[in-house]
Design an enzyme around this catalytic site. Structure first.
Site, short mmCIF file in Angstrom:
data_model
loop_
_atom_site.label_atom_id
_atom_site.label_comp_id
_atom_site.label_asym_id
_atom_site.label_seq_id
_atom_site.Cartn_x
_atom_site.Cartn_y
_atom_site.Cartn_z
N ILE A 157 -30.40 24.61 -10.57
CA ILE A 157 -30.47 23.24 -10.04
C ILE A 157 -29.79 23.17 -8.67
CG2 ILE A 157 -29.90 20.82 -10.44
CD1 ILE A 157 -30.04 21.39 -13.45
N ALA A 243 -24.30 16.93 -13.26
CA ALA A 243 -24.17 18.19 -14.02
C ALA A 243 -23.84 17.89 -15.48
CB ALA A 243 -23.12 19.09 -13.38
N ARG A 244 -22.58 17.64 -15.74
CA ARG A 244 -22.11 17.39 -17.11
C ARG A 244 -20.91 16.47 -17.02
NH1 ARG A 244 -25.66 18.53 -20.16
NH2 ARG A 244 -25.79 20.23 -21.65
N GLU A 273 -20.16 9.72 -23.14
CA GLU A 273 -21.55 9.31 -23.36
C GLU A 273 -21.72 9.13 -24.86
OE1 GLU A 273 -24.66 11.62 -21.50
OE2 GLU A 273 -23.44 11.97 -19.72
N HIS A 291 -27.96 9.44 -17.53
CA HIS A 291 -28.31 10.84 -17.83
C HIS A 291 -29.83 11.05 -17.83
CE1 HIS A 291 -26.53 14.62 -19.95
NE2 HIS A 291 -27.55 14.93 -19.16
N GLY A 293 -31.42 12.79 -15.31
CA GLY A 293 -31.75 13.83 -14.33
C GLY A 293 -33.03 14.59 -14.64
N ALA A 294 -33.24 14.90 -15.91
CA ALA A 294 -34.40 15.71 -16.28
C ALA A 294 -35.57 14.85 -16.76
CB ALA A 294 -34.01 16.69 -17.38
N1 NAD Z 1 -28.43 15.40 -15.33
C1 NAD Z 1 -29.27 15.99 -16.15
O1 NAD Z 1 -30.08 15.33 -16.81
C2 NAD Z 1 -29.27 17.49 -16.28
C3 NAD Z 1 -30.46 18.14 -16.61
C4 NAD Z 1 -30.46 19.53 -16.70
C5 NAD Z 1 -29.27 20.22 -16.51
N2 NAD Z 1 -28.12 19.57 -16.22
C6 NAD Z 1 -26.86 20.28 -16.02
O2 NAD Z 1 -26.86 20.89 -14.73
C7 NAD Z 1 -25.95 21.98 -14.72
C8 NAD Z 1 -26.53 23.16 -13.97
O3 NAD Z 1 -27.71 23.63 -14.59
P1 NAD Z 1 -28.49 24.92 -14.04
O4 NAD Z 1 -29.78 24.99 -14.74
O5 NAD Z 1 -28.49 24.92 -12.56
O6 NAD Z 1 -27.52 26.07 -14.57
P2 NAD Z 1 -27.36 27.56 -13.99
O7 NAD Z 1 -26.71 28.33 -15.07
O8 NAD Z 1 -28.65 28.04 -13.42
O9 NAD Z 1 -26.33 27.37 -12.76
C9 NAD Z 1 -25.00 27.02 -12.93
C10 NAD Z 1 -24.20 27.78 -11.89
O10 NAD Z 1 -22.87 27.29 -11.88
C11 NAD Z 1 -22.02 28.40 -11.58
N3 NAD Z 1 -20.64 28.06 -11.93
C12 NAD Z 1 -20.03 28.19 -13.12
N4 NAD Z 1 -18.77 27.71 -13.05
C13 NAD Z 1 -18.60 27.29 -11.77
C14 NAD Z 1 -17.52 26.69 -11.08
N5 NAD Z 1 -16.35 26.43 -11.68
N6 NAD Z 1 -17.69 26.37 -9.78
C15 NAD Z 1 -18.86 26.62 -9.15
N7 NAD Z 1 -19.91 27.18 -9.76
C16 NAD Z 1 -19.79 27.50 -11.06
C17 NAD Z 1 -22.62 29.54 -12.35
O11 NAD Z 1 -22.22 30.79 -11.81
C18 NAD Z 1 -24.11 29.30 -12.17
O12 NAD Z 1 -24.65 30.02 -11.09
C19 NAD Z 1 -25.62 22.24 -16.19
O13 NAD Z 1 -24.35 21.68 -16.50
C20 NAD Z 1 -26.66 21.47 -16.94
O14 NAD Z 1 -26.19 21.06 -18.19
C21 NAD Z 1 -28.09 18.21 -16.09
#
Ligand code: NAD
Length: 316
Positions: A157, A243-244, A273, A291, A293-294
């Site tokens: 993302i 993110a979360r 939440e 929430h 995002g997706a």
């Molecule tokens: N808002 C929404 O509806 C929604 C939808 C889908 C995913 N998400 C959330 O988005 C987030 C990212 O998803 P993604 O698919 O890109 O995951 P991903 O695993 O592809 O990428 C996450 C990245 O974060 C890095 N990371 C870990 N800890 C870190 C830190 N402390 N500082 C900086 N970088 C760090 C990891 O190395 C990884 O490259 C997840 O938390 C997911 O749950 C939210």
């Protein structure tokens, strides 16, 4: 074979599964009745999003359940390791919603830069009596073009968001402890492609220079953005957390907004939440979404069809 999509599934996913010979049930069964339902109906595949939890007790009690599928990314609601140890397949669709989340981030960013979040709240109340006052209040907008976007977490993302940012004319800087550099390919409507190589830098260097900051990290034990990190940022920066819940310290964020350190922020995810803190919901400096995002038709279609393809390849 029967598939129970307990938190829903797109029509495209249902169609693909039915074409593959599966019966798809989209009833939402209450968590406490789930074990009985799965056993009575002889369900082979349980599909969930974030609402239904799949813990050890369910896995132990449902020996005929072969696949547990999560439509989306995070699998914190599933005991993944345990399920796999018990010989069950656990699948998800990690890439399906990346671009949808990236676009939501930009919805918030464009909105915050021009006060749309507030203008939309106040125009219905004062648009006829105080038009000029509101016009003045929202006059000092900014453009995103030429500004610097910081991305914390440069995975799927984070990179999708960086691509949208580049398309909008922004400079992108990123921090990720596990990714040194990423090659981003931007695809245009007429078939042209452009490649950008982005080397990540330290978190501190990102925080110091950004006008806008967006987080795309997984759930963590401690805050990724708390008071110490906010203190490093430029005065008047804008922040988005899609993110979360729990990766941004909400109390520190509200304080940083009150002091003017952070100008405005957007939250799609919350520490609590589905009952976010009232001080967030009522804060005029926050742009808020529940929430979502997706939550696009395109992402849900991709999630449904990707799950169907994986299920068919595992079981057929
Ligand atoms: N808002 C929404 O509806 C929604 C939808 C889908 C995913 N998400 C959330 O988005 C987030 C990212 O998803 P993604 O698919 O890109 O995951 P991903 O695993 O592809 O990428 C996450 C990245 O974060 C890095 N990371 C870990 N800890 C870190 C830190 N402390 N500082 C900086 N970088 C760090 C990891 O190395 C990884 O490259 C997840 O938390 C997911 O749950 C939210």
């Amino acid at each position: 074979m029967k598939v129970l999509a307990n938190d829903g599934i797109s029509q495209s996913g249902i169609d693909a599964l039915e074409k593959g010979g599966f019966e798809v049930i989209t009833t939402t069964v209450a968590q406490e009745q789930l074990i009985n339902y799965i056993n009575e109906k002889d369900i082979t595949v349980l599909l969930v999003r974030s609402a239904t939890t799949v813990r050890k007790d369910l896995i132990d009690a449902c020996p005929n359940l072969k696949i547990i599928g999560r439509g989306g990314v995070g699998m914190d609601n599933i005991d993944v390791e345990y399920a796999r140890e018990q010989g069950r397949s656990v699948i998800n669709t990690p890439a399906a919603s990346s671009h949808s989340v990236a676009e939501l981030v930009f919805g918030h960013l464009f909105g915050l830069a021009r006060f749309l979040h507030n203008s939309n709240r106040e125009m219905p109340l004062e648009g006829d009596s105080n038009f000029k006052g509101l016009k003045k209040a929202y006059a000092k907008g900014t453009e995103l073009k030429g500004k610097t976007l910081g991305v914390l977490g440069f995975g799927r993302i984070g990179q999708a968001t960086a691509k949208v940012a580049i398309g909008a004319g922004m400079k992108v800087v990123a921090f990720d402890p596990f990714i040194d550099e990423a090659n981003l390919q931007l695809d245009f409507f007429d078939g042209q492609k452009l490649n950008f190589n982005i080397k990540t830098i330290s978190k501190e260097d990102v925080l110091k220079q950004v006008d806008f900051l967006t987080l795309h990290v997984p759930a963590q034990d401690k805050y990724v953005i708390g008071k110490p990190e906010l203190d490093i940022m430029k005065d008047g920066a804008i922040l988005v957390n899609a993110a979360r819940g729990g990766v941004v310290d909400e109390v520190a964020l509200v304080e940083a907004i009150s002091s003017g350190k952070i100008a405005r922020a957007a939250l799609d995810v919350f520490e609590k939440e589905p009952k976010p803190e009232m001080q967030l919901l009522m804060n005029p400096a926050l742009s808020l979404t529940p929430h979502t995002g997706a939550a696009t038709n395109e992402a849900q279609d991709r999630i449904g069809t990707e799950l169907a393809e994986q299920i068919i390849s595992i079981l057929k």
